[in-house]
Structures are given as structure tokens and as C-alpha cells.
Write an enzyme that holds these catalytic residues in place. Structure first.
Site, PDB file in Angstrom:
ATOM      1  CB  CYS A   1      -0.894  -0.082   1.169  1.00 28.58           C
ATOM      2  SG  CYS A   1      -2.542   0.850   0.814  1.00 28.58           S
TER       3      CYS A   1
ATOM      4  CG  HIS B   1      -3.476  -3.721   3.460  1.00 29.99           C
ATOM      5  ND1 HIS B   1      -2.331  -3.081   4.215  1.00 29.99           N
ATOM      6  CD2 HIS B   1      -3.940  -2.517   2.749  1.00 29.99           C
ATOM      7  CE1 HIS B   1      -2.231  -1.817   3.899  1.00 29.99           C
ATOM      8  NE2 HIS B   1      -3.420  -1.496   3.439  1.00 29.99           N
TER       9      HIS B   1
ATOM     10  CD  GLU C   1      -1.170  -6.371   5.227  1.00 27.58           C
ATOM     11  OE1 GLU C   1      -0.906  -6.750   4.048  1.00 27.58           O
ATOM     12  OE2 GLU C   1      -1.333  -5.205   5.624  1.00 27.58           O
TER      13      GLU C   1
HETATM   14  N1  GLN Z   1      -1.757   6.611   3.033  1.00 26.67           N
HETATM   15  C1  GLN Z   1      -1.936   5.836   1.906  1.00 26.67           C
HETATM   16  C2  GLN Z   1      -3.247   6.070   1.101  1.00 26.67           C
HETATM   17  O1  GLN Z   1      -4.298   6.531   1.828  1.00 26.67           O
HETATM   18  C3  GLN Z   1      -1.694   4.373   2.077  1.00 26.67           C
HETATM   19  C4  GLN Z   1      -2.694   3.687   2.999  1.00 26.67           C
HETATM   20  C5  GLN Z   1      -1.852   2.522   3.321  1.00 26.67           C
HETATM   21  O2  GLN Z   1      -0.945   2.189   3.413  1.00 26.67           O
HETATM   22  N2  GLN Z   1      -2.911   1.529   3.989  1.00 26.67           N
HETATM   23  O3  GLN Z   1      -3.560   5.815  -0.138  1.00 26.67           O
END
Ligand code: GLN
Length: 630
Positions: free
Chosen positions: A467, A594, A596
Site C-alpha cells: 500500500c 494488503h 497480509e
Molecule cells: N496513505 C496511503 C493512502 O491513503 C496508504 C494507505 C495504506 O498504506 N493503507 O493511499
């Protein structure tokens, strides 16, 4: 088939249902039945529930597998918080599942937040994301991993959600002029919510589970948990004594030089529970060392719990031992007996589980993983990432050795302000076999993360960017390879003219609230000839969970790809970049989702597995063997 019993009680439950809009993602999702409005659904569910009325009492007396009432196991906590109530509750679920029962779970968080979405990872640990986009307490992650289930946002109840649903009803005038009170309106809402959610199938099979494990967060006696305790008391009464089992998790401290195991705090918390109308059927006592026989006797005598129902959860080498510890003390027998399920359950089969726990204990070789993040002070902030690394490492017979690096320590400023921390951070990074930059929000530590991504890219060190970690690698590549010095994300510099990561909401472009892209989304793989496709077994698409607001700017894709950064996974519109790879690098992968959250103990996330294999030089051999997606 369920016996659909139309009883006066079920009808009145339908009338008084106050849950609001439940979004069911069950086997039936999409069918007309489950798309109907909430009261109608409640009717259907309530008819599936077997409330103890004259008409249906016989069901709980002659339980065939599908015609039984829902059985509840309530797990409460006493004395202090942080006793591992969540692990105990999920372990009870594991043992019951090992006895051939289908298990679901509900976590109650008595705080006022509607969900965990706005809670700081520094304070509360990670925000766990579900398939349906629910942002929930990290304990739900434990349940999903331990029980191998897929929960819904409604499996996490908070005071905020309950009050919101009651207030919405009051505004609609549904209470017909009545004074709206904690008892009965809030407590009814809690009971209805529990009974409705307990029947949602979460294990991919049809029909409700056999047992619903409810974990009540906090400690008995907390002011904010009072309405829940009262609702659960009422529930225990209405479902009947053989459909309700209460396990109270408590602490047995050891004091003084004599090292005596103290039972008094537990006595007090059981008494408190009884004063509130709830009786503990089992005690799960946390202690550093195994409980002595006379400690157990004392507990039994003063807490009104048979000695056979006093379980001891002493410290163990890893949490996978907890279900084994429970099984060894015949916890399943006590629970099944209380729930009148002995005739249906099989002896617990925990062979695989035992093997897994023991394999973990006996791992000798380790792999050093540098985790470069913002919230490294509290490891719970990245709990699912840590678990996913563990699952992948175990599949490779390796022990994960995670080196936490505060991203800001890698930055040039830190060389001047805190030179020792800076040197130590770089030393740790250089000694690691691979680098992981996990998700995060805000600009703190971003420059350090960019340096870590650059280091991994230039030195052929396996890199996994999750992300934010993917966005970081795009910024780094644009700056270093494309020479766009001011390349940045709108999140960190709203004024930058070189926005390589931009705000791309799925809905509104003007409002920040509810603009996060949340939950499971399809990522279409663009080519079978990439590491990610091979690791997943060459499917057309992968379904992983998202939680982000920003994305790679579609306008810079051409320039990035020309210089070698390939976007091998995109969403269905082709506008959202989901997976990037650097083919010239042994393992340089960034994902907007994600992975995970869907990793399981015996089913590691393919990307984490590939990352660990690459860190130990085994990825190529693995991919050669698994070329055809096994
Ligand atoms: N801050 C980034 C976004 O909002 C990444 C978010 C995250 O890593 N979950 O896109």
C-alpha cells in the site's frame, strides 16, 4: 433445512429489531433473500433462530446437526486488560472446530467509536480490514486466522454502532413516543444484533454455525460495558442454560518472595460478574507458571466453578499452543457438556495444529527481515504483517527475525540530530536479507522509506511494498530513475506539480469522509509472465483487501513503464494500478492492496511466501517447480 417457526416471540423480535442496515456477505449474498430490507431479513433469520418458546423447545432437546438452537460461548475478562482474552476465545473456537463443530465469532468493543477505522495504530494496534470493507478491531484478524473464516463488519459490535442504530430508530419515530432507554432499547438492540449476526455463515458453508463465540472486550465492571453485560445476561436467560456457556478469563498473579499464587483478584471479578447476573461456567486462569492443585481447589470453592472447569493458560512458547493447552485440560468437554453438545461432537482432532505449533518451536534457521515503518514502537500496529511473515517463514522452515526500523531514523536529518540511531538503523537495514515497507498514513518517515526502497532496488535486495510501500517505490523510481526530483504523493505535498501518486476516490472527488477504498477488490493480472502471477498460480485475477485513498497517477504509467517499472496488476477499469514489479530485480514488488489480511497459518499469502523465498535465494527454484500454478 431449518425449521422455520413462526412464533409470537420471533414476530415481536422482528418488530423490535433495531439493527439498521446489515450488509450480509454470506453464501446467500446477491440472492433476493439476503438483499431484502433489514426487518425482512431479521424475520428470516429470526425464524432460523430457535428461541426458547413452547413451540420450539423440543429442538434443543433433540438436536440433529441442522435443527439446533444457536449455542453461545461468552468470553469475558477480569482483573486486568491485556490477558490475551482474544487468543483464549479464538483458541476455544479452534478446539470446538476440531470437535467437528462449525464456529463463528463476534467481538464486542464497548468503546464509543463506530468502528476501528479512525483509531490510531499507536494506541490501539492495527486496524484489521475485512472482505466487506469493515475496519475492525485486530482481534477479528485472530478469529479469521485461527478459525479460517471470513467475518463481516457486523461481527464487530461497538457501543457506537449500537447507539447509532437506536438513535436512528428514535429519529424515525419507530419507538412510537416511548422514552428511549438503555434498558430495554439499547439492550434489545444488542441482543438482536448478536442473534442476527450469529447466524451469518462465515466458513463458506450454507446455514448458520453451531457455536458462536462472543468476546466481550474490556474488563468486567467497566462502566462502558454495562449495557452489554446486561444484554448478555438477558440473552443467557432467553436462550436457555444449555445454549449458553460463560468462560471468564482472569489473572492469577504471584506475589512476594514465597511466590504464592493469588486467587483473590479472580474471586472478586467472579463475584462482580455474579452480582451482574452472570455465572462463570469455566475459568481460564492466566499465569506465568502452571497452577498448583491447591490454587485450583481454592478457586473452585470460592468462585463456584467445578475444579474440572478451571483451566490454566500459563505462558507458552507461541500462541498456537493455547488450543492444545485447552484440549489437554479437557476444556472442550466442559464447554460441550454445558452446551449439551457432547452427543454431537467428535473427539478433538488437532493433529495438524499440533504439528504447526511444534514446527514453530523447533525452527532454528532464521531470516532477517527489515520492517521500515512509522509505527514501529508498538508491534501490534502491524500485527497481520507480522503474522503473514510468520506463515510464510514457517512454510520455508525458517524463523522470522524482524528488525524494526523507524523510517525517520534512516533520514539525513537524523544523521545530524540523532547520529547513533541513524547509524544503527542503516546498519540494521544493511544486515537484512529483505526489506518490507508496510502500509501507513501521513508523511512522517516517508523520506526514510524512500531511502530504504532505493537501497533495496539498487542493491538487488528483495523488496515488498504494501500500500504506502508501493506508493513509496513509485515516488522513489520517479525521482531516481526518471529524474523527477519533486515527484511526490498528493498526500505528502498537496502543492507538488509532479504528482505521481494522487487522490483517486471511487466515489466523491470533493469529500474526504468515506472516500477510502476499502475491502476486497479484483485485481486483474496483466501477464502470466511476472512473479506475482506465478506465485498466485496464474489466475486471471486476485481478490485482496484494500484500505487506501491515494493511487498511482495513471498519467505517469507510460513514463515509468518505459524505464522498466511494470504494472502487472490493475483493477477492472485499467485505471488503478494494483501491482508493480521490476523485472530486472530478483524481487521488487509493490501492491496497492494488503495481502497480509488474507494470510492463514497453513496457507501463507503467495506474495509473502515469494518475498521470503527470494530473501533466501530459493524463489527461482520454487517458481520452476510451481510454474503451472500448483
Ligand atoms: N496513505 C496511503 C493512502 O491513503 C496508504 C494507505 C495504506 O498504506 N493503507 O493511499
Amino acid at each position: 433445512m431449518y425449521k422455520y417457526l413462526l412464533t409470537p416471540k420471533s414476530l415481536s423480535a422482528v418488530r423490535s429489531s433495531s439493527l439498521g442496515l446489515l450488509r450480509f456477505r454470506s453464501k446467500f449474498a446477491g440472492s433476493k433473500l439476503w438483499n431484502c430490507s433489514f426487518p425482512a431479513r431479521t424475520l428470516i433469520q429470526t425464524l432460523c433462530l430457535h428461541t426458547e418458546t413452547e413451540e420450539n423447545r423440543h429442538i434443543s432437546q433433540s438436536p440433529s446437526r441442522t435443527d439446533r438452537a444457536m449455542k453461545y460461548v461468552l468470553v469475558t475478562g477480569g482483573v486486568v486488560s491485556g490477558l490475551g482474552k482474544g487468543v483464549t476465545a479464538s483458541s476455544i473456537g479452534v478446539v470446538l472446530k476440531a470437535c467437528g463443530l462449525r464456529v463463528t465469532s463476534i467481538k464486542i468493543d464497548p468503546y464509543l467509536n463506530t468502528d476501528a477505522g479512525t483509531m490510531s495504530p499507536f494506541e490501539h494496534g492495527e486496524v484489521f480490514v475485512l472482505d466487506d470493507g469493515g475496519e475492525v478491531d485486530l482481534d477479528l484478524g485472530n478469529y479469521e486466522r485461527f478459525l479460517d473464516v471470513t467475518l463481516t463488519r457486523d461481527n464487530n459490535i461497538t457501543t457506537g454502532k449500537i447507539f447509532q442504530s437506536v438513535i436512528e430508530k428514535e429519529r424515525r419515530g419507530d419507538y412510537l413516543g416511548k422514552t428511549v432507554q438503555v434498558v430495554p432499547h439499547i439492550t434489545d438492540a444488542i441482543k438482536n444484533w448478536i442473534e442476527s449476526v450469529a447466524v451469518i455463515p462465515v466458513d463458506g458453508q450454507e446455514g448458520p454455525a453451531d457455536v458462536c463465540v462472543i468476546e466481550l472486550g474490556g474488563t468486567v465492571g467497566d462502566i462502558e460495558s454495562m449495557p452489554f453485560i446486561e444484554a448478555l445476561r438477558q440473552l443467557s436467560f432467553s436462550v436457555g442454560h444449555d445454549n449458553f456457556c460463560l468462560v471468564h478469563v482472569s489473572l492469577i498473579p504471584v506475589l512476594g518472595v514465597v511466590g504464592e499464587q493469588k486467587t483473590k483478584p479472580t474471586q472478586h471479578s467472579v463475584r462482580e460478574l455474579r452480582a451482574l447476573g452472570l455465572t462463570a461456567h469455566l475459568l481460564a486462569c492466566r499465569s506465568a507458571q502452571p497452577l498448583l492443585e491447591n490454587t485450583k481447589e481454592k478457586l473452585s470453592q470460592f468462585c463456584h466453578v467445578p475444579a474440572a472447569n478451571i483451566l490454566n493458560i500459563h505462558d507458552v512458547p507461541n500462541i498456537w499452543h493455547v488450543p492444545l493447552l485447552l484440549r489437554n485440560q479437557n476444556a472442550h468437554h466442559a464447554v460441550l457438556k454445558q452446551l449439551n453438545l457432547l452427543s454431537i461432537a467428535t473427539p478433538p482432532d488437532l493433529q495438524d495444529w499440533t504439528k504447526m505449533a511444534e514446527t514453530f518451536d523447533n525452527l532454528t534457521n532464521s531470516v532477517r527481515i527489515a520492517m521500515v515503518g512509522k509505527y514501529v514502537g508498538l508491534t501490534d500496529s502491524y500485527l497481520s504483517v507480522v503474522k503473514a511473515l510468520l506463515h510464510a517463514c514457517i512454510a520455508c522452515s525458517l524463523k522470522p527475525s524482524i528488525d524494526w526500523i523507524a523510517a525517520s531514523d534512516l533520514e539525513d536529518d537524523s544523521a545530524k540530530l540523532t547520529p547513533e540511531a541513524h547509524a544503527a538503523a542503516w546498519e540494521t537495514l544493511r544486515n537484512a536479507a529483505c526489506v518490507l515497507v508496510p502500509g501507513g498514513f501521513g508523511d512522517r518517515g516517508v523520506r526514510g522509506m524512500i531511502l530504504a526502497a532505493k537501497y533495496a532496488r539498487e542493491n538487488n535486495i528483495p523488496y515488498l511494498g504494501i500500500c504506502l510501500g508501493m506508493q513509496i517505490s513509485v515516488i522513489e523510481f520517479a525521482r531516481s530513475v526518471l529524474g523527477i526530483e519533486r515527484a511526490n504523493s498528493e498526500e505528502f505535498d498537496a502543492q507538488t506539480s509532479d504528482r505521481v501518486v494522487i487522490f483517486m476516490p471511487e466515489g466523491s472527488t470533493t469529500h474526504m469522509g468515506s472516500t477510502m477504498r476499502l475491502g476486497s477488490r479484483k485485481t486483474l493480472l496483466q501477464t502470466p509472465d511476472c512473479i506475482t502471477a506465478k506465485l498466485y498460480g496464474n489466475p486471471q485475477y486476485v481478490d485482496e483487501r484494500h484500505r487506501h485513498r491515494y493511487e498511482v497517477n495513471p498519467q505517469v504509467i507510460g513514463a515509468l513503464e518505459e524505464k522498466g517499472l511494470k504494472f502487472v496488476g490493475k483493477d477492472e477499469t485499467g485505471n488503478r494500478m494494483e501491482i508493480l514489479e521490476l523485472p530486472s530485480h530478483p524481487f521488487y514488488v509493490g501492491v496497492q492492496f494488503h495481502p497480509e489480511f488474507k494470510s492463514r497459518p497453513r496457507r501463507p499469502s503467495p506474495l509473502f511466501l515469494g518475498f521470503i523465498l527470494a530473501a533466501t535465494g530459493k524463489l527461482e527454484a520454487y517458481l520452476n517447480i510451481h510454474q503451472n500454478g500448483v
